[in-house]
Design a protein around this motif. Structure first.
Motif, PDB file in Angstrom:
ATOM      1  N   PHE A  29       0.808  -1.213   0.000  1.00 53.53           N
ATOM      2  CA  PHE A  29       0.000   0.000   0.000  1.00 53.53           C
ATOM      3  C   PHE A  29       0.839   1.259   0.000  1.00 53.53           C
ATOM      4  CE2 PHE A  29      -3.788   2.353   0.452  1.00 53.53           C
ATOM      5  CZ  PHE A  29      -3.620   3.321   1.429  1.00 53.53           C
ATOM      6  N   ASP A  30       1.971   1.223   0.655  1.00 53.95           N
ATOM      7  CA  ASP A  30       2.736   2.460   0.801  1.00 53.95           C
ATOM      8  C   ASP A  30       3.639   2.738  -0.395  1.00 53.95           C
ATOM      9  OD1 ASP A  30       5.311   1.250   3.116  1.00 53.95           O
ATOM     10  OD2 ASP A  30       4.620   0.519   1.169  1.00 53.95           O
ATOM     11  N   SER A  31       3.320   2.154  -1.557  1.00 51.70           N
ATOM     12  CA  SER A  31       4.152   2.379  -2.733  1.00 51.70           C
ATOM     13  C   SER A  31       3.414   3.084  -3.863  1.00 51.70           C
ATOM     14  CB  SER A  31       4.716   1.054  -3.253  1.00 51.70           C
ATOM     15  OG  SER A  31       3.663   0.211  -3.690  1.00 51.70           O
ATOM     16  N   TYR A  32       2.192   3.597  -3.596  1.00 54.28           N
ATOM     17  CA  TYR A  32       1.476   4.248  -4.675  1.00 54.28           C
ATOM     18  C   TYR A  32       0.570   5.362  -4.165  1.00 54.28           C
ATOM     19  CZ  TYR A  32      -1.725   0.447  -3.342  1.00 54.28           C
ATOM     20  OH  TYR A  32      -2.477  -0.446  -2.634  1.00 54.28           O
ATOM     21  N   ALA A  33       0.284   6.278  -5.069  1.00 54.47           N
ATOM     22  CA  ALA A  33      -0.598   7.387  -4.746  1.00 54.47           C
ATOM     23  C   ALA A  33      -2.048   6.918  -4.716  1.00 54.47           C
ATOM     24  CB  ALA A  33      -0.433   8.496  -5.787  1.00 54.47           C
ATOM     25  N   TRP A  53       2.277   8.707  -1.871  1.00 56.43           N
ATOM     26  CA  TRP A  53       2.468   7.448  -1.165  1.00 56.43           C
ATOM     27  C   TRP A  53       2.783   7.637   0.311  1.00 56.43           C
ATOM     28  CZ3 TRP A  53       7.106   6.052   1.202  1.00 56.43           C
ATOM     29  CH2 TRP A  53       8.191   6.888   0.941  1.00 56.43           C
ATOM     30  N   ASN A  54       3.478   8.737   0.637  1.00 56.79           N
ATOM     31  CA  ASN A  54       3.873   8.953   2.034  1.00 56.79           C
ATOM     32  C   ASN A  54       3.100  10.109   2.686  1.00 56.79           C
ATOM     33  OD1 ASN A  54       4.922  11.112   0.684  1.00 56.79           O
ATOM     34  ND2 ASN A  54       6.995  10.917   1.511  1.00 56.79           N
ATOM     35  N   GLY A  55       2.097  10.616   1.985  1.00 61.92           N
ATOM     36  CA  GLY A  55       1.308  11.718   2.536  1.00 61.92           C
ATOM     37  C   GLY A  55       1.966  13.073   2.409  1.00 61.92           C
ATOM     38  N   ILE A  70      -7.887  14.742   2.958  1.00 64.18           N
ATOM     39  CA  ILE A  70      -7.486  13.384   2.611  1.00 64.18           C
ATOM     40  C   ILE A  70      -6.313  12.987   3.488  1.00 64.18           C
ATOM     41  CG2 ILE A  70      -5.928  14.131   0.756  1.00 64.18           C
ATOM     42  CD1 ILE A  70      -6.775  11.581  -0.783  1.00 64.18           C
ATOM     43  N   SER A  71      -6.300  11.733   3.900  1.00 66.02           N
ATOM     44  CA  SER A  71      -5.198  11.225   4.700  1.00 66.02           C
ATOM     45  C   SER A  71      -5.065   9.733   4.438  1.00 66.02           C
ATOM     46  CB  SER A  71      -5.429  11.492   6.192  1.00 66.02           C
ATOM     47  OG  SER A  71      -6.598  10.828   6.642  1.00 66.02           O
ATOM     48  N   ARG A  72      -3.977   9.164   4.902  1.00 63.46           N
ATOM     49  CA  ARG A  72      -3.773   7.730   4.731  1.00 63.46           C
ATOM     50  C   ARG A  72      -3.050   7.173   5.941  1.00 63.46           C
ATOM     51  NH1 ARG A  72      -0.749   6.968  -0.692  1.00 63.46           N
ATOM     52  NH2 ARG A  72      -0.678   4.774  -0.051  1.00 63.46           N
ATOM     53  N   ASP A  73      -3.350   5.924   6.211  1.00 61.77           N
ATOM     54  CA  ASP A  73      -2.663   5.192   7.264  1.00 61.77           C
ATOM     55  C   ASP A  73      -2.076   3.957   6.589  1.00 61.77           C
ATOM     56  OD1 ASP A  73      -1.837   3.635   9.404  1.00 61.77           O
ATOM     57  OD2 ASP A  73      -3.547   4.174  10.641  1.00 61.77           O
ATOM     58  N   ASN A  74      -0.791   4.019   6.287  1.00 57.95           N
ATOM     59  CA  ASN A  74      -0.177   2.918   5.555  1.00 57.95           C
ATOM     60  C   ASN A  74      -0.104   1.636   6.392  1.00 57.95           C
ATOM     61  OD1 ASN A  74       0.092   4.517   3.315  1.00 57.95           O
ATOM     62  ND2 ASN A  74       2.254   4.984   3.650  1.00 57.95           N
ATOM     63  N   LEU A 104       4.648   6.171  -7.321  1.00 62.75           N
ATOM     64  CA  LEU A 104       5.593   6.412  -6.234  1.00 62.75           C
ATOM     65  C   LEU A 104       6.450   7.637  -6.548  1.00 62.75           C
ATOM     66  CD1 LEU A 104       6.937   5.314  -3.592  1.00 62.75           C
ATOM     67  CD2 LEU A 104       8.485   4.027  -5.086  1.00 62.75           C
ATOM     68  N   TYR A 105       6.670   7.885  -7.846  1.00 66.10           N
ATOM     69  CA  TYR A 105       7.562   8.954  -8.281  1.00 66.10           C
ATOM     70  C   TYR A 105       6.829  10.174  -8.816  1.00 66.10           C
ATOM     71  CZ  TYR A 105      10.561   4.885  -7.985  1.00 66.10           C
ATOM     72  OH  TYR A 105      11.201   3.767  -7.547  1.00 66.10           O
ATOM     73  N   TRP A 106       5.486  10.155  -8.747  1.00 66.18           N
ATOM     74  CA  TRP A 106       4.748  11.318  -9.243  1.00 66.18           C
ATOM     75  C   TRP A 106       5.166  12.571  -8.485  1.00 66.18           C
ATOM     76  CZ3 TRP A 106      -1.081   9.453  -9.486  1.00 66.18           C
ATOM     77  CH2 TRP A 106      -1.237   8.628 -10.601  1.00 66.18           C
ATOM     78  N   SER A 107       5.363  13.633  -9.262  1.00 65.86           N
ATOM     79  CA  SER A 107       5.688  14.903  -8.628  1.00 65.86           C
ATOM     80  C   SER A 107       4.830  16.039  -9.165  1.00 65.86           C
ATOM     81  CB  SER A 107       7.164  15.241  -8.833  1.00 65.86           C
ATOM     82  OG  SER A 107       7.464  15.321 -10.213  1.00 65.86           O
ATOM     83  N   ARG A 108       4.233  15.852 -10.329  1.00 66.90           N
ATOM     84  CA  ARG A 108       3.421  16.901 -10.902  1.00 66.90           C
ATOM     85  C   ARG A 108       1.971  16.714 -10.530  1.00 66.90           C
ATOM     86  NH1 ARG A 108       4.256  16.719 -17.101  1.00 66.90           N
ATOM     87  NH2 ARG A 108       2.700  18.361 -16.961  1.00 66.90           N
TER      88      ARG A 108
END
Length: 131
Positions: A29-33, A53-55, A70-74, A104-108
């Motif tokens: 789960f912690d490897s994708y948006a 992926w890391n919030g 929006i939030s996530r709990d990996n 995982l690498y999205w920045s835009r």
């Protein structure tokens, strides 16, 4: 493969709050948006919110900015959408979506906010806000 299951929708009055949850399984789960989209009757599906992926990166549609979080709990493989001060125009089916491995690498912001960039979708949960 990723399986996504949304929950937490319902019928509420204007001004109320709801928290949607999306439980993911099938991939680390912690490897994708992750993103939330919604579709109102007779309208196209639209972006609501997204999280990296890391919030560390958060994106919101202008229409929900300041009201939704929006939030996530990996550790729980879950992403949330806290919706406050709900309005009748928030009525829609809300969908959770997972990005591909490369997210995982999205920045835009483009990648986070366009539904075509997401590979996996949940079945949706209905949110109805009465006036």
């Amino acid at each position: 493969q990723v399986q996504l299951v949304e929950s937490g929708g319902g019928l509420v009055q204007a001004g109320a709050s709801l928290r949607l949850s999306c439980a993911a399984s099938g991939r680390t789960f912690d490897s994708y948006a992750m993103g939330w989209f919604r579709q109102a009757p007779g309208k196209e599906r639209e972006f609501v919110a997204a999280i990296s992926w890391n919030g560390g990166r958060l994106y919101y549609a202008d229409s929900v900015k300041g009201r939704f979080t929006i939030s996530r709990d990996n550790s729980k493989n879950t992403v949330y959408l806290q919706m406050n001060s709900l309005k009748p125009e928030d009525t829609a089916v809300y969908y959770c979506a997972a990005g591909p491995s490369r997210s995982l690498y999205w920045s835009r912001s483009y990648y986070f906010t366009h539904e075509g960039e997401y590979d996996y979708w949940g079945q949706g949960t209905q949110v109805t806000v009465s006036s």
